[in-house]
Structures are given as structure tokens and as C-alpha cells.
Design an enzyme around this catalytic site. Structure first.
Site, PDB file in Angstrom:
ATOM      1  CB  SER A  16      -0.954  -0.033   1.205  1.00 11.99           C
ATOM      2  OG  SER A  16      -1.868   1.040   1.130  1.00 11.99           O
ATOM      3  CB  THR A  17       1.223   4.164   2.275  1.00  9.50           C
ATOM      4  OG1 THR A  17      -0.188   4.241   2.455  1.00  9.50           O
ATOM      5  CG2 THR A  17       1.816   5.556   2.199  1.00  9.50           C
TER       6      THR A  17
ATOM      7  CG  HIS B 176      -4.161  -0.876  -0.843  1.00  7.04           C
ATOM      8  ND1 HIS B 176      -3.932  -0.790   0.513  1.00  7.04           N
ATOM      9  CD2 HIS B 176      -4.699  -2.106  -1.046  1.00  7.04           C
ATOM     10  CE1 HIS B 176      -4.310  -1.914   1.097  1.00  7.04           C
ATOM     11  NE2 HIS B 176      -4.764  -2.737   0.165  1.00  7.04           N
TER      12      HIS B 176
ATOM     13  CG  MET C  91      -2.070   3.291   7.361  1.00  6.94           C
ATOM     14  SD  MET C  91      -0.759   3.714   8.530  1.00  6.94           S
ATOM     15  CE  MET C  91      -1.722   4.400   9.872  1.00  6.94           C
TER      16      MET C  91
ATOM     17  CG  ASP D   3      -6.021  -5.441   2.289  1.00  8.33           C
ATOM     18  OD1 ASP D   3      -6.848  -6.344   2.521  1.00  8.33           O
ATOM     19  OD2 ASP D   3      -5.702  -5.096   1.131  1.00  8.33           O
TER      20      ASP D   3
END
Length: 359
Positions: free
Chosen positions: A171-172, A197, A290, A293
Site C-alpha cells: 500500500s503506501t 492499493h 498502512m 489488509d
């Protein structure tokens, strides 16, 4: 409570005002300044020392990308890009992430006022994440037409079982972490499936940039296509992506399923499918991001026989998803980002499930 101090950089007075209003409505952050071009922003940053800046791409005197490049070389700090949702905007956004931006928000081309207000929650969440991100001076990224480290082709596997499958979740901060892993993988790597993401409209550009930089072929996944060795498949933004089987082959499934863990695409969805269809032939990698997930599903993959790598805290932009994966008991090895691909390659080269008569 100390508030996160934010400077907004955008050439539109309307956007500056809207962003300042959205930020100031939060109990834990405040907009301490707004600049209509990067030269003014530079002086503000020196004087006010903000925790985070939001940065538009298209601005007078110096565009946002040039400014970001200078900023990350001289005074690295958390930056959230405000990008236009266009093909050109997607390409520029990928460049911004390469230069060190923590994340981005895709603003609408029309109906900016209503659009930004609708995006308000996403904007402040990304500012919160950026405020705790580990930002470093960005290393020079490979040019978009050159294969990384071309003179030092990674060790080839020879005849490795085509049932091997590598699964990556991020993600991030994940776009650059994924690039670090993929550029080290040889052309005859097992198939790689990836959930990063990302909103609709950006994953095609992300895949194209990686394809130009990697020894393997990289593309946005399409529903129904075979998952082949030597290829990496990226979940399309705004869709769910998972793996099924058709006889001896892995097949991509891309559909408009519901968000899982608030995400679409979701790492949980991809990893759950890998546990079911690949079992002990799978290798999982959890990179910076973050939230949680994919943590539970990664443990499910390990229970089904996969071997799993998790990025360590020191090399993460955000140690959220990796931390949760470790807490779930999903990790076989926790490694710095630069060691993950070499460790995986060594593991695959030592695999007992090889075909005979290795070339």
C-alpha cells in the site's frame, strides 16, 4: 495534543481554500500556510517547518515534479501529491512517487469544489499517514526506458516448476518497494501477482513504467488471462483481483466485487485465492503499507504451505501491513527491502520442486 502542521501548495485559490478548510476541520491537523507556486512554498517551508505538504503538479514558474525532486534531495519531508485524474496525470504521479512522494490524491478535472469535498476524508487520511511516514532522500530512479541494472542480469532459474507463484501485497510507499523487488527478478522468474492499493486510472501507467524497467514483462491484469512465468500482473485500480485454476494453469480473475478491508483491490482477496489454488507452490511478500489488509490471508497462505517474506520496519515507508502480518504469524522471514528479492531467488534456486535436467 500536537497537531500535524500542513502547507498547501496549489496555483488555484479555490483549491487552496478548500484544502485549508478540509484540513482545519480536523482536530489533529491545521493548515499553517498556502502557496500558489513552489518558490513561495520554498520560503514558507524554511520559515514554518511543516510536518506535511500537499503539492499540485501543474503550477507556474516551476512545476510540482521539479520542485518535488529538489525538495527530496535537499530537505526530504512527507509530501502528498494532488494529481489530475488523466492519463498524463497518472504518468506524472508515478514519477512523483519515484521521487519520494508518500502518496497522492486524484482530483477531478471538473466540479473541483464538490469533488474535493467528497475526497475530504481520503485527503486527511493520507495526510495522517504521511505525517508518520519514514521519508528518505530519494535515490535516482531508472529512466523510464531502461532496464534496471541491465549489465548485471539476475541469476536465472533454469527449468523451474511452472506451478510456482509469487504474490505481493503493498500500500503506501509500495510502488517503489515493488519496483525494488521486480527489477531484481530474472526473466525466467515464476509468475508474479501483485495487489497495490491504487485508485482506477493509475495502475496501467504504473505497470507500463515497471515493464520498461524490469527483465520480466509487467502488465495490468485482465480477466480470464493465463498467469505465465516471466510475467508480473498488477491488480487494476478499483477492481478485485484473484487467482483461479483452469487445469494445470493459473488464471486471472478481475471483477467488480465489494471492497474488502475497505480496499478494492484488496491484498486479502488475492492472498486468500493463492492459499486455495497454489498452496505450497506459493511465495508471499508483504511490503510497506498502512493498515492490516492481507495479514490474515497471508497467515492462511503460510498455513497452506507457502513461504513468506515481510519487509522490516527500518526499510518501510509505513510499517502497518508488515507489522500486522508479523503479528498474525504470517512471516517466515522479516528482511530489509533490498534483501527480499535475493532471498527469494536463493530460496527458489534451492527448491526441491524443480524439473530435472536443469539447463
Amino acid at each position: 495534543m500536537k497537531k500535524t502542521r500542513v502547507i498547501v501548495v496549489d496555483d488555484s485559490a479555490l483549491v487552496r481554500g478548500l484544502l485549508a478548510e478540509i484540513i482545519n476541520r480536523q482536530h489533529d491537523m491545521e493548515c499553517i500556510g498556502a502557496a500558489n507556486d513552489p518558490l513561495i512554498a520554498r520560503e514558507m517551508i524554511r520559515e514554518m517547518n511543516p510536518d506535511v505538504i500537499t503539492l499540485d503538479v501543474e503550477m507556474p514558474r516551476m512545476d510540482g515534479i521539479e520542485f518535488l525532486g529538489r525538495l527530496m534531495r535537499l530537505r526530504p519531508m512527507p509530501v502528498v501529491m494532488i494529481s489530475t485524474l488523466t492519463a498524463q496525470g497518472a504518468e506524472v504521479t508515478m514519477r512523483a512517487l519515484e521521487l519520494g512522494a508518500v502518496d497522492f490524491v486524484a482530483k477531478p478535472r471538473i466540479g473541483v469544489a464538490s469533488g474535493l469535498n467528497e475526497l475530504g476524508q481520503e485527503i486527511v487520511e493520507k495526510i495522517r499517514v504521511a505525517s508518520v511516514a519514514h521519508v528518505r532522500r530519494a535515490a535516482p530512479a531508472p529512466a523510464s526506458g531502461s532496464v534496471a541494472e541491465k549489465g548485471a542480469t539476475p541469476t536465472a532459474f533454469g527449468r523451474l516448476s511452472t506451478e510456482k507463484l509469487i504474490c505481493i501485497g503493498a500500500s503506501t510507499g509500495g510502488t517503489e518497494a515493488i519496483r525494488e523487488v521486480l527489477t531484481r527478478m530474472p526473466a525466467d522468474s515464476p509468475a508474479i501477482v501483485i495487489t497495490q492499493h491504487m485508485p482506477p486510472g493509475f495502475t496501467k501507467s504504473f505497470a507500463a513504467r515497471l515493464d520498461a524497467q524490469c527483465h520480466i514483462a509487467v502488465k495490468e491484469a485482465s480477466n480470464g488471462e493465463r498467469i505465465l512465468p516471466g510475467h508480473a500482473y498488477i491488480a487494476p485500480g478499483g477492481k478485485q483481483f484473484y487467482i483461479s485454476r483452469s487445469g494445470a494453469n493459473y488464471v486471472a480473475v478481475v471483477d467488480d466485487g465489494e471492497p474488502v478491508n475497505r480496499h478494492k483491490p484488496s491484498v486479502e482477496v488475492l492472498f486468500n485465492s493463492a492459499a486455495q489454488v497454489a498452496g505450497r507452490n506459493a511465495y508471499a511478500i508483504m511490503l510497506t503499507g498502512m493498515g492490516n489488509d492481507g495479514a490474515k490471508a497471508m497467515r492462511g497462505m503460510r498455513d497452506a504451505g507457502s513461504y513468506n517474506y515481510v519487509q522490516d520496519e527500518a526499510s518501510c515507508i509505513v510499517f502497518g501491513m508488515p507489522k500486522e502480518a508479523i503479528a498474525a504469524g504470517a512471516a517466515d522471514e522479516v528482511l530489509p527491502l533490498v534483501q527480499i528479492a535475493p532471498a527469494l531467488i536463493a530460496k527458489l534456486n534451492g527448491s526441491t520442486d524443480r524439473l530435472h535436467n536443469r539447463i
